[in-house]
Motif scaffolding. Structure first.
Motif, PDB file in Angstrom:
ATOM      1  N   THR A 195      40.293 -12.144  33.405  1.00  0.00           N
ATOM      2  CA  THR A 195      40.643 -12.889  32.196  1.00  0.00           C
ATOM      3  C   THR A 195      39.499 -13.773  31.728  1.00  0.00           C
ATOM      4  O   THR A 195      39.651 -14.547  30.792  1.00  0.00           O
ATOM      5  CB  THR A 195      41.859 -13.797  32.458  1.00  0.00           C
ATOM      6  OG1 THR A 195      41.537 -14.724  33.519  1.00  0.00           O
ATOM      7  CG2 THR A 195      43.089 -12.991  32.834  1.00  0.00           C
ATOM      8  N   GLY A 196      38.336 -13.674  32.384  1.00  0.00           N
ATOM      9  CA  GLY A 196      37.243 -14.602  32.138  1.00  0.00           C
ATOM     10  C   GLY A 196      36.484 -14.366  30.850  1.00  0.00           C
ATOM     11  O   GLY A 196      36.736 -13.391  30.123  1.00  0.00           O
ATOM     12  N   PRO A 197      35.510 -15.237  30.557  1.00  0.00           N
ATOM     13  CA  PRO A 197      34.757 -15.166  29.297  1.00  0.00           C
ATOM     14  C   PRO A 197      33.746 -14.044  29.228  1.00  0.00           C
ATOM     15  O   PRO A 197      33.129 -13.826  28.181  1.00  0.00           O
ATOM     16  CB  PRO A 197      34.065 -16.529  29.235  1.00  0.00           C
ATOM     17  CG  PRO A 197      33.935 -16.957  30.661  1.00  0.00           C
ATOM     18  CD  PRO A 197      35.162 -16.434  31.343  1.00  0.00           C
ATOM     19  N   PHE A 198      33.554 -13.314  30.328  1.00  0.00           N
ATOM     20  CA  PHE A 198      32.622 -12.182  30.342  1.00  0.00           C
ATOM     21  C   PHE A 198      33.309 -10.949  30.911  1.00  0.00           C
ATOM     22  O   PHE A 198      34.244 -11.047  31.703  1.00  0.00           O
ATOM     23  CB  PHE A 198      31.382 -12.497  31.188  1.00  0.00           C
ATOM     24  CG  PHE A 198      30.482 -13.555  30.620  1.00  0.00           C
ATOM     25  CD1 PHE A 198      29.495 -13.238  29.693  1.00  0.00           C
ATOM     26  CD2 PHE A 198      30.629 -14.886  31.012  1.00  0.00           C
ATOM     27  CE1 PHE A 198      28.676 -14.214  29.166  1.00  0.00           C
ATOM     28  CE2 PHE A 198      29.807 -15.878  30.493  1.00  0.00           C
ATOM     29  CZ  PHE A 198      28.827 -15.542  29.565  1.00  0.00           C
ATOM     30  N   THR A 199      32.821  -9.797  30.508  1.00  0.00           N
ATOM     31  CA  THR A 199      33.240  -8.528  31.092  1.00  0.00           C
ATOM     32  C   THR A 199      32.035  -7.894  31.780  1.00  0.00           C
ATOM     33  O   THR A 199      30.888  -8.253  31.517  1.00  0.00           O
ATOM     34  CB  THR A 199      33.770  -7.562  30.025  1.00  0.00           C
ATOM     35  OG1 THR A 199      32.709  -7.250  29.105  1.00  0.00           O
ATOM     36  CG2 THR A 199      34.942  -8.161  29.265  1.00  0.00           C
ATOM     37  N   LEU A 200      32.312  -6.944  32.657  1.00  0.00           N
ATOM     38  CA  LEU A 200      31.233  -6.211  33.312  1.00  0.00           C
ATOM     39  C   LEU A 200      30.649  -5.194  32.349  1.00  0.00           C
ATOM     40  O   LEU A 200      31.369  -4.333  31.830  1.00  0.00           O
ATOM     41  CB  LEU A 200      31.763  -5.513  34.564  1.00  0.00           C
ATOM     42  CG  LEU A 200      30.775  -4.600  35.302  1.00  0.00           C
ATOM     43  CD1 LEU A 200      29.619  -5.416  35.887  1.00  0.00           C
ATOM     44  CD2 LEU A 200      31.490  -3.818  36.397  1.00  0.00           C
ATOM     45  N   GLY A 201      29.347  -5.299  32.107  1.00  0.00           N
ATOM     46  CA  GLY A 201      28.679  -4.330  31.243  1.00  0.00           C
ATOM     47  C   GLY A 201      28.181  -3.143  32.022  1.00  0.00           C
ATOM     48  O   GLY A 201      28.603  -2.004  31.804  1.00  0.00           O
ATOM     49  N   SER A 202      27.278  -3.399  32.970  1.00  0.00           N
ATOM     50  CA  SER A 202      26.713  -2.314  33.772  1.00  0.00           C
ATOM     51  C   SER A 202      26.201  -2.872  35.097  1.00  0.00           C
ATOM     52  O   SER A 202      25.997  -4.076  35.250  1.00  0.00           O
ATOM     53  CB  SER A 202      25.565  -1.630  33.021  1.00  0.00           C
ATOM     54  OG  SER A 202      24.510  -2.548  32.759  1.00  0.00           O
ATOM     55  N   TRP A 203      26.002  -1.961  36.050  1.00  0.00           N
ATOM     56  CA  TRP A 203      25.465  -2.352  37.352  1.00  0.00           C
ATOM     57  C   TRP A 203      24.452  -1.302  37.770  1.00  0.00           C
ATOM     58  O   TRP A 203      24.792  -0.153  38.029  1.00  0.00           O
ATOM     59  CB  TRP A 203      26.587  -2.462  38.376  1.00  0.00           C
ATOM     60  CG  TRP A 203      26.122  -2.925  39.737  1.00  0.00           C
ATOM     61  CD1 TRP A 203      24.883  -3.367  40.093  1.00  0.00           C
ATOM     62  CD2 TRP A 203      26.925  -2.984  40.924  1.00  0.00           C
ATOM     63  NE1 TRP A 203      24.857  -3.712  41.415  1.00  0.00           N
ATOM     64  CE2 TRP A 203      26.090  -3.495  41.958  1.00  0.00           C
ATOM     65  CE3 TRP A 203      28.247  -2.677  41.216  1.00  0.00           C
ATOM     66  CZ2 TRP A 203      26.556  -3.682  43.260  1.00  0.00           C
ATOM     67  CZ3 TRP A 203      28.712  -2.866  42.512  1.00  0.00           C
ATOM     68  CH2 TRP A 203      27.878  -3.365  43.514  1.00  0.00           C
ATOM     69  N   SER A 204      23.206  -1.705  37.821  1.00  0.00           N
ATOM     70  CA  SER A 204      22.138  -0.857  38.342  1.00  0.00           C
ATOM     71  C   SER A 204      21.891  -1.292  39.776  1.00  0.00           C
ATOM     72  O   SER A 204      21.184  -2.274  40.023  1.00  0.00           O
ATOM     73  CB  SER A 204      20.863  -1.012  37.499  1.00  0.00           C
ATOM     74  OG  SER A 204      19.802  -0.265  38.051  1.00  0.00           O
ATOM     75  N   LYS A 205      22.517  -0.611  40.720  1.00  0.00           N
ATOM     76  CA  LYS A 205      22.490  -1.056  42.115  1.00  0.00           C
ATOM     77  C   LYS A 205      21.062  -1.164  42.629  1.00  0.00           C
ATOM     78  O   LYS A 205      20.223  -0.310  42.401  1.00  0.00           O
ATOM     79  CB  LYS A 205      23.307  -0.113  42.993  1.00  0.00           C
ATOM     80  CG  LYS A 205      24.800  -0.204  42.704  1.00  0.00           C
ATOM     81  CD  LYS A 205      25.621   0.546  43.745  1.00  0.00           C
ATOM     82  CE  LYS A 205      27.110   0.346  43.484  1.00  0.00           C
ATOM     83  NZ  LYS A 205      27.947   1.007  44.504  1.00  0.00           N
ATOM     84  N   GLY A 206      20.831  -2.273  43.318  1.00  0.00           N
ATOM     85  CA  GLY A 206      19.508  -2.562  43.838  1.00  0.00           C
ATOM     86  C   GLY A 206      18.610  -3.246  42.841  1.00  0.00           C
ATOM     87  O   GLY A 206      17.474  -3.592  43.170  1.00  0.00           O
ATOM     88  N   ALA A 207      19.120  -3.479  41.632  1.00  0.00           N
ATOM     89  CA  ALA A 207      18.277  -4.083  40.594  1.00  0.00           C
ATOM     90  C   ALA A 207      18.992  -5.192  39.821  1.00  0.00           C
ATOM     91  O   ALA A 207      18.566  -6.342  39.842  1.00  0.00           O
ATOM     92  CB  ALA A 207      17.772  -3.013  39.627  1.00  0.00           C
ATOM     93  N   SER A 208      20.097  -4.853  39.124  1.00  0.00           N
ATOM     94  CA  SER A 208      20.689  -5.856  38.234  1.00  0.00           C
ATOM     95  C   SER A 208      22.150  -5.562  37.943  1.00  0.00           C
ATOM     96  O   SER A 208      22.617  -4.428  38.078  1.00  0.00           O
ATOM     97  CB  SER A 208      19.914  -5.916  36.914  1.00  0.00           C
ATOM     98  OG  SER A 208      20.047  -4.688  36.208  1.00  0.00           O
ATOM     99  N   ILE A 209      22.858  -6.607  37.537  1.00  0.00           N
ATOM    100  CA  ILE A 209      24.228  -6.519  37.038  1.00  0.00           C
ATOM    101  C   ILE A 209      24.256  -7.209  35.678  1.00  0.00           C
ATOM    102  O   ILE A 209      23.721  -8.314  35.527  1.00  0.00           O
ATOM    103  CB  ILE A 209      25.232  -7.181  37.989  1.00  0.00           C
ATOM    104  CG1 ILE A 209      25.324  -6.397  39.298  1.00  0.00           C
ATOM    105  CG2 ILE A 209      26.616  -7.289  37.338  1.00  0.00           C
ATOM    106  CD1 ILE A 209      26.259  -7.024  40.324  1.00  0.00           C
ATOM    107  N   THR A 210      24.881  -6.588  34.700  1.00  0.00           N
ATOM    108  CA  THR A 210      24.934  -7.143  33.350  1.00  0.00           C
ATOM    109  C   THR A 210      26.369  -7.495  32.965  1.00  0.00           C
ATOM    110  O   THR A 210      27.280  -6.672  33.143  1.00  0.00           O
ATOM    111  CB  THR A 210      24.376  -6.141  32.322  1.00  0.00           C
ATOM    112  OG1 THR A 210      23.004  -5.859  32.647  1.00  0.00           O
ATOM    113  CG2 THR A 210      24.442  -6.712  30.908  1.00  0.00           C
ATOM    114  N   PHE A 211      26.544  -8.703  32.443  1.00  0.00           N
ATOM    115  CA  PHE A 211      27.823  -9.139  31.893  1.00  0.00           C
ATOM    116  C   PHE A 211      27.714  -9.212  30.376  1.00  0.00           C
ATOM    117  O   PHE A 211      26.664  -9.583  29.845  1.00  0.00           O
ATOM    118  CB  PHE A 211      28.197 -10.534  32.404  1.00  0.00           C
ATOM    119  CG  PHE A 211      28.640 -10.593  33.838  1.00  0.00           C
ATOM    120  CD1 PHE A 211      28.786  -9.463  34.603  1.00  0.00           C
ATOM    121  CD2 PHE A 211      28.918 -11.828  34.428  1.00  0.00           C
ATOM    122  CE1 PHE A 211      29.196  -9.524  35.928  1.00  0.00           C
ATOM    123  CE2 PHE A 211      29.321 -11.917  35.744  1.00  0.00           C
ATOM    124  CZ  PHE A 211      29.468 -10.757  36.494  1.00  0.00           C
TER     125      PHE A 211
END
Length: 504
Positions: A195-211
């Protein structure tokens, strides 16, 4: 120290990072880079160290999950501020009965999950019933005293306890209090539906997570459109990423590299408080550490000011409760640096030529052991260092209590109850402390409860049950275009709702 060894394993890696942090606060004057007007379409780039293994915060341990998912993706009825104060989140209000047994929460209107489903009290009940009844759900132990969770209407939840618990509301600010959609089939390891102000955009494992910003969020909208968490476990690589423009924010800055950031004049460096307690554990149940004279001698032999300077880890700490927790008090007068008295006490205890072994997880580095070896040698104590992998530490020290001295960062807030547990690996058993702690938990008035905790903590320090080498700190480097980024307790949660980034 967290209650579950599985959580400890992941916290340990983060704790190793915290150990290296400096209390430096100076910085060059930042260069003006913009007019300071927040850009609502900005992407914020944040450098972190410890990447989660998966995103299932309900069943997977580790501070890496809490650090990014708390408040940003998932929310509870209440949350906590950077200085560990409790405040409402999904609940617009709550009431506690006069006997401290019943909590009644009223939900905010218009809250939806990221899939568009409206939040109701049924979601809270199903989430909390899972915590209460399923041992595999994170936070299960926090609900041991919960008798029932019911929905009295679609916007109201009632929780009844079996006995008053001063820490219960605080426990709802953690994993136990997170709210998930009733009957949701989302694979929480790779996706989310919070329910938070961000959603999960993408996850490049070993590098980055985008909200990505959730524009239908029920409260104030996030100040940036996107947040990219870059996972950079190497300290030098992290600084280089900040210097080459990849990062707007770098957390867990290595003190040995901070000057590279400050000298550019482009970064502000903040120092944040934590509840991290660098604890030199004594096995109180095993000779010769069962002798209070020996324990006191070891504490008096340590030059705490010099140790803090050597590790750059914040502030000296002489008792089991850190400044951010209820019951904190300055106990520095109890153990002044006094090698001469330490020698006398060791002689009185018949331990003139004492040899002890320090068991320490390998990821903590060598600074603390080196300082202790030097300080103890000055009073005639030979310190051997047994460096072990963390699973071995968990087995030998935490589980089997097979050790003399040990060092670990206890990072969990409000964990004084460990000192009231004679079965904990400290081997400390004091009936008065146990009684005071029980009274503190049953006390409904927070100030009275804190006073009882302070009394108990002073006894623990007077008994020299351990030595608290330092209270850790966190260093964060930010570009001046970034405003509102948290500085305290960010090793456990980074609430990004109010963070903004100006145009370059």
């Amino acid at each position: 120290m967290f209650r579950r060894p599985t959580r400890l394993a992941l916290i340990g890696a983060l704790a190793a990072v915290t150990l290296a942090l400096s209390a430096c606060t100076g910085t060059a004057e930042p260069k003006p880079t913009s007019d300071g007007k927040p850009d609502p379409d900005a992407s914020l780039s944040v450098g972190l160290v410890l990447e989660p293994s998966n995103l299932d915060i309900r069943h997977t341990s580790g501070a890496a999950l809490e650090q990014i998912l708390f408040d940003n993706i998932y929310e509870g009825l209440v949350t906590r501020t950077q200085d560990n104060k409790i405040e409402n989140r999904l609940a617009s209000d709550y009431e506690m009965s006069s006997d401290g047994l019943t909590y009644t929460f009223t939900l905010n209107e218009g809250v939806t999950f990221h899939d568009g489903t409206a939040l109701t009290s049924a979601d809270v009940v199903s989430s909390y019933e899972a915590v209460r009844t399923d041992e595999s759900v994170q936070g299960h132990g926090d609900f041991a005293g919960v008798a029932s969770v019911t929905a009295t209407d679609p916007q109201t939840v009632q929780i009844v306890l079996t006995e008053p618990n001063q820490n219960f509301l605080f426990s709802l600010t953690g994993r136990a209090g997170l709210v998930f959609k009733n009957g949701d089939t989302t694979d929480l390891k790779t996706a989310e539906n919070g329910t938070g102000p961000f959603t999960l955009g993408s996850w490049s494992k070993g590098a980055s997570i985008t909200f990505e910003r959730f524009d239908e969020y029920w409260g104030d909208k996030a100040g940036v459109k996107q947040v990219v968490f870059h996972y950079i476990p190497d300290f030098t690589a992290g600084v280089n990423a900040a210097l080459d423009g990849t990062l707007d924010v770098l957390t867990a800055v290595d003190p040995n590299l901070v000057e590279q950031l400050k000298e550019t004049g482009e970064f502000t460096v903040t120092t944040g408080r934590t509840t991290d307690k660098g604890t030199l554990a004594f096995n109180n149940a095993k000779a010769p550490l069962d002798d209070e004279k020996v324990r006191e001698a070891l504490r008096l032999a340590i030059d705490h000011e010099a140790l803090v300077e050597a590790v750059g880890a914040g502030e000296t700490m002489f008792g089991p409760i850190p400044e951010l927790d209820p019951g904190y008090q300055d106990l520095s007068e109890q153990v002044p640096y006094d090698p001469a008295k330490a020698k006398e006490l060791l002689e009185e205890a018949g331990q003139k030529d004492l040899t002890l072994t320090l068991t320490i997880p390998t990821f903590y580095g060598t600074t603390v052991p080196q300082v202790l070896i030097s300080d103890f040698a000055k009073v005639g104590v030979t310190l051997k260092v047994n460096r072990v992998e963390f699973p071995t530490w968990l087995e030998d020290v935490y589980t089997n209590h097979d050790y003399e001295l040990s060092f670990v960062l206890h990072v969990e807030p409000r964990d004084f109850g460990n000192w009231a547990n004679p079965d904990y690996y400290f081997g400390y058993d004091n009936a008065e402390v146990q009684q005071l702690y029980a009274e503190a938990m049953a006390e409904l008035d927070p100030d009275e409860s804190a006073d009882l905790l302070a009394q108990a903590a002073k006894i623990v320090s007077e008994d020299d049950a351990a030595d608290w080498l330092y209270n850790g700190a966190t260093l964060t480097a930010l570009l001046p275009v970034v405003k509102g980024f948290p500085k305290d307790s960010i090793n456990s949660r980074i609430d990004l709702l109010g963070v903004t980034r100006a145009e370059d």
